[in-house]
Design an enzyme around this catalytic site. Structure first.
Site, mmCIF file in Angstrom:
data_model
loop_
_atom_site.group_PDB
_atom_site.id
_atom_site.type_symbol
_atom_site.label_atom_id
_atom_site.label_comp_id
_atom_site.label_asym_id
_atom_site.label_seq_id
_atom_site.Cartn_x
_atom_site.Cartn_y
_atom_site.Cartn_z
ATOM 1 N N GLU A 318 -0.150 2.678 4.370
ATOM 2 C CA GLU A 318 1.271 2.372 4.533
ATOM 3 C C GLU A 318 1.500 1.292 5.580
ATOM 4 O O GLU A 318 2.158 0.281 5.328
ATOM 5 C CB GLU A 318 2.037 3.643 4.921
ATOM 6 C CG GLU A 318 3.526 3.440 5.109
ATOM 7 C CD GLU A 318 4.230 3.140 3.806
ATOM 8 O OE1 GLU A 318 4.570 1.951 3.582
ATOM 9 O OE2 GLU A 318 4.447 4.067 3.011
ATOM 10 N N ASP A 322 2.869 -2.593 5.012
ATOM 11 C CA ASP A 322 4.144 -3.022 5.581
ATOM 12 C C ASP A 322 3.986 -4.231 6.492
ATOM 13 O O ASP A 322 4.735 -5.212 6.393
ATOM 14 C CB ASP A 322 4.767 -1.870 6.385
ATOM 15 C CG ASP A 322 5.168 -0.680 5.525
ATOM 16 O OD1 ASP A 322 5.224 -0.834 4.295
ATOM 17 O OD2 ASP A 322 5.425 0.393 6.096
ATOM 18 N N SER A 568 7.291 1.311 -1.249
ATOM 19 C CA SER A 568 6.843 1.041 0.112
ATOM 20 C C SER A 568 6.576 -0.447 0.312
ATOM 21 O O SER A 568 6.666 -0.957 1.434
ATOM 22 C CB SER A 568 5.555 1.820 0.415
ATOM 23 O OG SER A 568 5.818 3.186 0.590
#
Length: 651
Positions: A318, A322, A568
């Site tokens: 994650e 990002d 995401s």
């Protein structure tokens, strides 16, 4: 169809003098969450740390205030409020404080036992179980989790009818946001612990604090590992491998070239999710060479650090995703990393918001959110004070985490949603990914129509997300390039590995800025489902608002390149584009864009309408992408030149 299991009263306030008291149910739950069992009746002499969340003032005018600075037709667009102005405007009224204190005094809770939080939003006092039971007309019991963790709760509680409008919620009561240690949390979803606000089932173990758990079903999804040399001709392979240049070609935006000191972009991560510097450098070496060894600006909240002790896709996927894309797309502008929570307790969205806004902070509330200093000292445990204020909100904040709306109580969600409204008033754009399971919830779970429990996703009621259902954030869905198509061809909704989260809230009403778009969808594209599947009342918030590509992202994770999928990815990309728009506005002597939804819905032509694909789930094809807004891809994907022109025309 009525979905909400919580009865949160909203009755006309009585006079301050206590009348003949009629108690009404304020919140209740129907059954215990999974993993919990009744243990015993709590001893009447045990002491409970009681916390009362007071109703804030002027909430009935909140939408009006926000539209005044956010609607494109307002002459005050961009004239954002200071945090002091916001805190003063929404502080609980003296009537509210006096009414609740009078009730407590009449029930034997002496004034000297009551303190008010620094935020002014909470009353705090200790009470014996006997006192609390008498006060709330309930019974407290001790429950135990399968891990051995104890928790104190009641099945419902009551307050006087004239007091109810002055109280948001009280803890400890029906909520099961118990803090189960990270090491023993099982199947806790990043977007999907389970509760009862909208579905009728109870709040599940660590519902708020499991947001960053490595077992989360809504972390981004990992695909095949790839040889970076195989995508050297990037733009010809964008239908198979998404890179920063593919995104620039898709949405027609240039590389960043300035770094205005007024501008800022924040990415939020919840421990134990963390980036690895080696992964950033590997990505930068291939896609943004002048950023090698560049790190984000760390804003450590409640002991949050980019931990390196636990590594793997479930811990690093994650954050790597990002930051690699956010930092690359806005370079040379810097990216702030809000790392929230220590390695033992983790953190919730409220803990993050507490750090941004001291007036929101619940202090040392031991039930709803994290408690700091951590009561469990040891390795990875933060022993400093809880961060209440002191951290600045960046102009754009992207969060690739979320819950099911049914994971938390409606009162808890409404209070948090109003905080996003306040930060929008201050000029911050809040973005959240809409989920990866179509009309289902995290982990593709749906809601059994009889038991209200989560099922395996093969049938049942659609399971909308939170905060996507909050009307004061921008919910971001996912698209993909059609297999075999070029990067210049129209996209479709994402149906590779993940499905764009979308649907309708069971808690939040339909905002005015979205009303025409939602009603047009119901009129022109009526879905083949009834109230037995979703909230088809046409009176509640729909999501997502817009979308961006969410499939086949090339990401460096634990020293290798792999394909990654999820909303995401979509949210930080949209956040990067808004940051570039802010850069242009600041250069023109204007303010940040702030809350963007009213402008987006007033200018749908500034987005690429998506009319292909769906978001299957719950044993159905889900909704379909159609002309105009839809609960799959929202208004569509960004057309940067048009969006830039739209926002530059505004004051």
């Amino acid at each position: 169809m009525h979905f909400s299991f919580l009865t949160v009263t909203a009755l006309v306030a009585g006079a301050l003098a206590l009348p003949s008291v009629n108690h009404v149910v304020h919140e209740e739950r129907e059954r215990l969450p999974p993993g919990w069992q009744y243990h015993e009746k709590l001893e009447s002499s045990e002491v409970l740390p009681m916390r009362i969340a007071l109703t804030q003032s002027n909430l009935d005018k909140a939408d009006e205030f926000l539209m005044e600075v956010s609607h494109p037709e307002s002459s005050n667009f961009g004239k954002h409020w200071t945090h002091e102005e916001i805190a003063n405007k929404f502080a609980p009224s003296s009537e509210t404080v006096d009414t609740v204190k009078a009730w407590l005094a009449s029930s034997g809770i002496a004034p000297e036992r009551i303190s008010r939080s620094q935020s002014l939003g909470w009353l705090k006092f200790d009470a014996t179980v006997a006192e609390a039971e008498s006060l709330l007309k309930t019974e407290y019991h001790l429950y135990k989790h399968s891990t051995g963790k104890p928790h104190v709760s009641c099945s419902s509680y009551h307050v006087p009818e004239h007091v109810a409008p002055h109280v948001d919620f009280i803890t400890p009561t029906v909520h099961f946001d118990a803090k189960i240690p990270q090491a023993v949390v099982k199947d806790v979803e990043k977007r999907a612990p389970s509760t009862t606000a909208a579905a009728g089932h109870p709040v599940e173990t660590a519902a708020a604090l499991g947001i960053g758990a490595p077992t989360s079903g809504s972390l981004p999804k990992k695909g095949a590992q790839i040889n970076i040399k195989s995508i050297i001709d990037e733009l010809k392979n964008c239908n198979r491998f998404i890179t920063p240049n593919c995104l620039r070609a898709l949405y027609l935006f240039p590389p960043g070239f300035t770094a205005n000191p007024q501008n800022s972009y924040g990415i939020v991560e919840y421990t134990p999710q963390a980036y690895l510097q080696g992964d950033l450098d590997l990505f930068f070496a291939n896609f943004s060479k002048n950023q090698v060894q560049r790190t984000p600006i760390l804003a450590s909240i409640d002991g949050g650090i980019p931990q390196t002790e636990q590594q793997g896709f479930q811990f690093n996927g994650e954050s790597d995703l990002d930051l690699e894309y956010a930092m690359t797309l806005i370079n040379p502008q810097k990216t702030t990393l809000y790392q929230v929570g220590d390695q033992v307790q983790g953190a919730s969205f409220n803990d993050f918001l507490d750090a941004l806004d001291g007036s929101y902070c619940a202090g040392d509330d031991p039930i709803q959110d994290a408690t700091y200093p951590n009561p469990n000292p040891g390795p990875g445990s933060y022993q400093g004070p809880k961060n209440c204020g002191g951290f600045s909100a960046t102009k754009v904040i992207s969060t690739s985490y979320g819950y099911n709306e049914a994971d938390l109580t409606a009162a808890y969600e409404r209070r948090q949603c109003m905080e996003y409204m306040k930060l929008g008033l201050a000029g911050t754009s809040f973005l959240f990914s809409s989920g990866d399971s179509g009309v289902g919830g995290n982990g593709r779970q749906c809601i059994d129509p009889v038991t209200k429990e989560y099922n395996d996703g093969s049938s049942g009621i659609f399971n909308p997300g939170f905060p996507s259902g909050c009307p004061y954030i921008t919910s971001i869905g996912a698209t993909q390039i059609v297999p075999g198509a070029s990067v210049t061809a129209p996209e479709k909704s994402c149906e590779t590995v993940i499905f764009s989260g979308g649907g309708f809230s069971n808690v939040f009403p339909l905002p005015d800025y979205q009303s025409a778009a939602v009603k047009s969808w119901f009129t022109n594209h009526p879905p083949p489902y009834g109230a037995d599947r979703f909230n088809n009342s046409q009176t509640t918030r729909g999501f997502p608002d817009i979308s961006a590509n969410g499939a086949n992202y090339v990401v460096a994770v634990t020293g290798q390149f792999a394909l990654v999928y999820g909303t995401s990815a979509s949210s930080p990309v949209v956040g990067a584009l808004l940051t570039l728009i802010n850069e242009a506005r600041f250069a023109a002597g204007k303010s940040s864009v702030g809350f963007v939804n009213p402008t987006l819905y007033a200018n749908p032509g500034a987005l690429n309408d998506i009319q292909l694909g769906g978001n299957q789930g719950c044993g159905t094809p889900g909704f379909q992408a159609v002309e105009g807004w839809d609960p799959v891809t929202g208004l569509g994907t960004p057309n940067f030149p048009k969006l830039l022109a739209t926002f530059l025309k505004l004051p």
